[in-house]
Design a protein around this motif. Structure first.
Motif: not given
Length: 184
Positions: A163-169
């Motif tokens: 999910x997008x909220x679980x992607x971190x830079x």
């Protein structure tokens, strides 16, 4: 029901993720910065995402074709976290397996994309007690990455069921910056 469908999609999508066709073990070796992290693990957003900072990875090819992995980053309390694993080669170049003693899980790791003097995207399926989770990592030879590379990592992670909220830079930690640069 929606979460179950997303998780099932992630497991099936990950099973189809293959290593890059021209993987080069020797070129994968060396110091990397861990600049991106994405997972479908349920606890990630609640427990870890806000505190995560950039870390380093030292990847050392062995004479047997395995990959010695050492990851280091700063914990929120100021202590240093270090984890080592020996990723064993498989019959498919760019695919490795290992058991993580700390987290007690089996790991099926694949280097799916790389320009070895710039970046590498690593996809891992972590399995514990019959449950699998996806973990994607973006490694970079420098602490700065382009917007195109961020987008490439984000899209790959979405395509593998994260999910997008679980992607971190991951941001650099100001007090740890000098220490990270001097490591390894």
């Amino acid at each position: 029901m929606k979460i179950l469908c997303v998780l099932l999609f992630a497991v099936f999508a990950s099973a189809e993720v293959m290593p890059m066709p021209d993987f080069d073990l020797e070129k994968m070796g060396g110091k990397w910065y861990l600049v991106g992290f994405a997972t479908n693990a349920k606890s990630f957003v609640k427990s870890h995402k806000a505190d995560m900072k950039m870390g380093t990875a030292m990847l050392v090819p062995t004479k047997d074709g395995d990959l010695d992995l050492t990851y280091t980053h700063l914990n929120s309390d100021g202590s240093c976290f270090r984890m080592n694993n020996l990723a064993k080669k498989t019959d498919i170049p760019g695919r490795f397996v290992f058991y993580n003693q700390r987290w007690r899980n089996d790991n099926d790791m694949r280097v799916v994309d790389a320009i070895f003097d710039e970046y590498a995207i690593v996809h891992t399926i972590k399995t514990k007690e019959g449950k699998s989770e996806v973990l994607n990592k973006l490694h970079s030879r420098t602490t700065k990455i382009t917007e195109d590379l961020k987008e490439k990592f984000k899209q790959f992670s979405l395509d593998t069921g994260v999910l997008e909220e679980n992607i971190a830079i991951l941001p650099m930690n100001g007090t740890f910056s000098q220490f990270l640069r001097s490591l390894i």
